[in-house]
Each structure stands twice: as structure tokens, then as C-alpha cells.
Write an enzyme that holds these catalytic residues in place. Structure first.
Site, short mmCIF file in Angstrom:
data_model
loop_
_atom_site.label_atom_id
_atom_site.label_comp_id
_atom_site.label_asym_id
_atom_site.label_seq_id
_atom_site.Cartn_x
_atom_site.Cartn_y
_atom_site.Cartn_z
N LYS A 197 0.83 -1.21 0.00
CA LYS A 197 0.00 0.00 0.00
C LYS A 197 0.87 1.27 0.00
CE LYS A 197 -3.49 -2.68 -0.23
NZ LYS A 197 -4.49 -3.18 0.67
C1 LIG Z 1 -5.50 -4.37 0.97
C2 LIG Z 1 -6.95 -4.17 1.03
C3 LIG Z 1 -7.71 -4.49 2.16
C4 LIG Z 1 -7.14 -5.22 3.33
O1 LIG Z 1 -6.08 -4.56 3.92
P1 LIG Z 1 -5.19 -5.35 5.00
O2 LIG Z 1 -4.48 -4.23 5.70
O3 LIG Z 1 -4.27 -6.24 4.25
O4 LIG Z 1 -6.11 -6.07 5.89
C5 LIG Z 1 -9.05 -4.17 2.17
N1 LIG Z 1 -9.63 -3.60 1.12
C6 LIG Z 1 -8.95 -3.30 0.00
C7 LIG Z 1 -9.66 -2.62 -1.13
C8 LIG Z 1 -7.59 -3.59 -0.09
O5 LIG Z 1 -6.91 -3.33 -1.21
#
Ligand SMILES: *Cc1c(COP(=O)(O)O)cnc(C)c1O
Length: 389
Positions: free
Chosen positions: A191
Site C-alpha cells: 500500500k
Molecule cells: C489491501 C486491502 C484491504 C485489506 O487490507 P489489510 O491491511 O491487508 O487487511 C481491504 N480492502 C482493499 C480494497 C484492499 O486493497
């Protein structure tokens, strides 16, 4: 096949840019003896709140966005029998959190151009059981928040924003995560801000933030840092059955420095994004839609939708890119393609034609501050070669 010499190193999709600052802060945290939830997490919450322009008491760090969504849904009062509307073009965690909260997820199709939840499709899915909408700002592009907010107001629904792609995203000067009752962020390795694993909940008021904190730490009314600090041992009381979702200082140590570089990293992604837009303009693929006026795109994912006239299929394209040592991603197969949801909810891909079509022809290309100019050239020449007619 390529005009350039083949890459030596595999270009890992979504590999984060970690500097010496992050590494030194982690080491200092380990030496401090306080690894768990403590002063660094508090500092990270304050820095995040400052970035969002909100009261630091209204944010709560957790160990993932999945956890953030789960506790937000519970804190919003969502329970068994309730329906929660979301998009079929998202990571499975969005609907899994709804299911874990005891509710029934209901999908509304996307807009084929923006790839975001279509407010008209949402309206058609509202039933007497609907309690909430979970919009996902796909790839970092803001959803049509005014239309969704109006629907929520009219039908008395809670909005919980999935901002996993959208830390930098804004709509009409308002930051993503501050529209709904809750905003949920991810600091997963791929991210825009990274803590390894990590997440954040942004709330509208102190009471909601307090509930989220309690739910994220076993349902205890006091956290360990307060209990074991030098102000003397204090008893905690369990006030509900919560979860083990707290962020560690070790994670916050990384996040503090990542957050400090957020704008520089966004600017770098913007340069890459523009290079791709220019380079791929004439290829048989639908490029990301032009950013809507008066909005800020988070520029998290650069996704292209291959045309049916492209010389190779999407899956062949993925294989060829990998063979050329360039990592690619798919965001996402329509959720209705997955057997679990088909069996449990009777979802069928054909009921979400836009998300299904996008999911079957989409490819995400590398987009991150770690990419060197030579990496970008490799991506451009490889994509151009594969897709040239
Ligand atoms: C990555 C992601 C999540 C989950 O995030 P985590 O921190 O890995 O639990 C939820 N929604 C979307 C759209 C994502 O891309």
C-alpha cells in the site's frame, strides 16, 4: 523479443521503498524494550490524524485494514440480519469483514469507466434490511461521495469507507475516510504507506473511537501501555468480547517515516503514472480514466483493461510480463467469481456485468516510488511490444 536487454532482476510488484530512517527507528524500538502497543503507536496515530486534519483522539491504529473494517462495522451497530452494500471489484477482505460482523454483503455493480461503485446500482440494491454502504475508493480514485452520502442520508444508512487504496485521496478538498462514519486504511506492504501489516480507523467522534479501541484490544477498557506505565498498575475490566487487533510499536516505527514521505512518494508515482498514460495512449487497452476535476487521486494502482482486440489474452499477457521478469497484479477478479460466495450467497458473475468484464481483462502494472527510471522503461517497452498490433 524485446528491443532492450532482458532484465536481470525480477521486478517485484508493489515492493515498498524502505529507507534507513525506517530501519533505524525499528532498531531503536527493539532496543527500547517496548515492542508492543505504546508510545510509537500513539505518535503514529497523531501524525496520521494531523495528515487527515482531524482530532488525534478520533483515530485508532489497528493491525490491518481488515481488522479496521471489522471493528468499524461492529461499532456502527451492524449485526446479524443486516445487509451491507459494497462493490464486487474489491479485495475479498471487504466482504469477509462484513460477513465476520454477522451481516449479509450485497453487491452493487461498478461504473465501467471509473471502476467505482455506481450510486445508481447502489440505490437499486437498497432493501428494508440495508444498514450500511462500504464504498471502496478503487485504485485511489474517490467514489462519487455526494451521491452516496445523499443515498445514505435518505435511507438512514451508515457509510464505512474502505480507504485501503486511498490515503492521499480527496473529493472537493475533503479527505477520503472523513466522509463516512468510519474510514478504514491499510498499511500492508504493497500500500501507499507501509508498516508491514497495519491499519487505521478514522472516526467522527470520541465515543466511536473509544469503542473501536476497546473492540480492537480484547474488549478491555484500558490498554497495556496505560496499565504497565510508571503511573502504577491499574486494573482493566472486560466490557465486551473484543478482538486481538492492536498495532505494535515495531510497526508504527516504520509507519512514522513512511508517512513523512507520503507526498514525495505520491509525486513520484504521479510522474510514473503520466509516463504510462502517454506511452500507452495508442495501445488496445482502456487506460485509467482521467482524474475527475476537483478531486485528488491516490494513485495506488495503475490498471489497464485489455481490449478484446489485443493480440493476446489477459492471462497470456500476465504470463508474458512475468516471463520478461516484470511482476504484475490483478485487481480484482469480480467477487462473484469466487466459489465460496457463489455457494453461500448465490452470486453469479453475470449479475455484475461491469465488474466481471473489468476483472477478466484488467492488469495492474508496477507503480511505486521504488521504481527506477530504467524499470519504468522496461515496463513501457515490454507492454508496448506485447500489445502492439
Ligand atoms: C489491501 C486491502 C484491504 C485489506 O487490507 P489489510 O491491511 O491487508 O487487511 C481491504 N480492502 C482493499 C480494497 C484492499 O486493497
Amino acid at each position: 523479443m524485446t528491443t532492450r536487454p532482458p532484465r536481470q532482476e525480477f521486478l517485484v510488484f508493489g515492493s515498498p521503498l524502505i529507507g534507513d530512517e525506517e530501519i533505524e527507528e525499528v532498531v531503536a524500538t527493539m532496543r527500547s524494550g517496548w515492542l508492543g502497543t505504546g508510545p510509537k503507536v500513539k505518535q503514529f496515530e497523531e501524525a496520521f490524524a494531523e495528515y487527515k486534519g482531524i482530532d488525534p483522539a478520533c483515530v485508532a491504529a489497528v493491525n490491518s485494514c481488515t481488522a479496521a473494517l471489522h471493528v468499524s462495522l461492529i461499532a456502527a451497530g451492524i449485526q446479524a440480519g443486516d445487509e451491507v452494500i459494497t462493490t464486487p471489484l474489491t479485495f475479498c477482505a471487504t466482504v469477509n469483514a462484513i460477513i465476520h460482523a454477522g451481516a449479509t454483503p450485497v453487491l452493487a455493480d461498478i461504473d465501467p469507466v471509473t471502476l467505482n461503485l455506481d450510486p445508481t446500482a447502489v440505490r437499486a440494491k437498497i432493501s428494508p434490511r440495508t444498514r450500511a454502504i462500504v464504498p471502496v475508493h478503487f485504485a485511489g480514485r474517490p467514489c462519487e461521495m455526494p451521491a452516496l452520502m445523499a443515498l445514505a442520508e435518505l435511507h438512514n444508512l451508515t457509510i464505512i469507507e474502505d480507504c485501503a487504496h486511498a490515503i492521499e485521496t480527496e473529493y472537493a478538498g475533503k479527505k477520503a475516510g472523513t466522509f463516512g462514519a468510519f474510514g478504514c486504511f491499510s498499511f500492508y506492504v504493497t500500500k501507499n504507506v507501509v508498516t508491514g501489516e497495519g491499519g487505521m480507523v478514522v472516526t467522527r467522534d470520541l465515543a466511536a473511537a473509544g469503542r473501536v479501541r476497546t473492540l480492537a484490544l480484547h474488549g478491555m477498557d484500558r490498554d497495556a501501555w496505560t496499565r504497565f506505565s510508571d503511573s502504577g498498575y491499574k486494573h482493566y475490566y472486560v466490557v465486551e468480547c473484543g478482538f486481538k487487533y492492536n498495532m505494535m510499536d515495531l510497526q508504527a516505527a516504520i509507519g512514522l517515516h513512511q508517512l513523512a514521505k507520503i507526498e514525495a512518494h505520491w509525486q513520484r508515482r504521479r510522474v510514473i503514472w503520466e509516463r504510462y498514460q502517454t506511452a500507452f495512449a495508442n495501445l488496445p487497452a482502456q487506460l485509467p480514466a482521467v482524474t475527475a476535476p476537483n478531486t485528488r487521486h491516490g494513485l495506488h494502482l495503475y490498471t489497464v483493461l485489455l481490449d478484446p482486440t489485443a493480440p493476446l489474452s489477459r492471462d497470456e499477457f500476465l504470463a508474458e510480463m512475468t516471463r520478461h521478469r516484470i511482476g504484475v497484479g490483478v485487481h480484482y477478479l469480480c467477487l462473484a467469481e469466487h466459489p465460496y460466495y457463489q455457494e453461500r450467497f448465490g452470486w453469479r458473475p453475470e449479475d455484475y456485468p461491469h465488474a466481471t468484464a473489468a476483472g477478466r481483462c484488467t492488469v495492474s502494472l508496477p507503480l511505486g516510488p521504488k521504481l527506477l527510471d530504467a524499470d519504468i522503461e522496461d515496463v513501457i517497452s515490454c507492454v508496448s511490444l506485447l500489445l502492439a498490433r
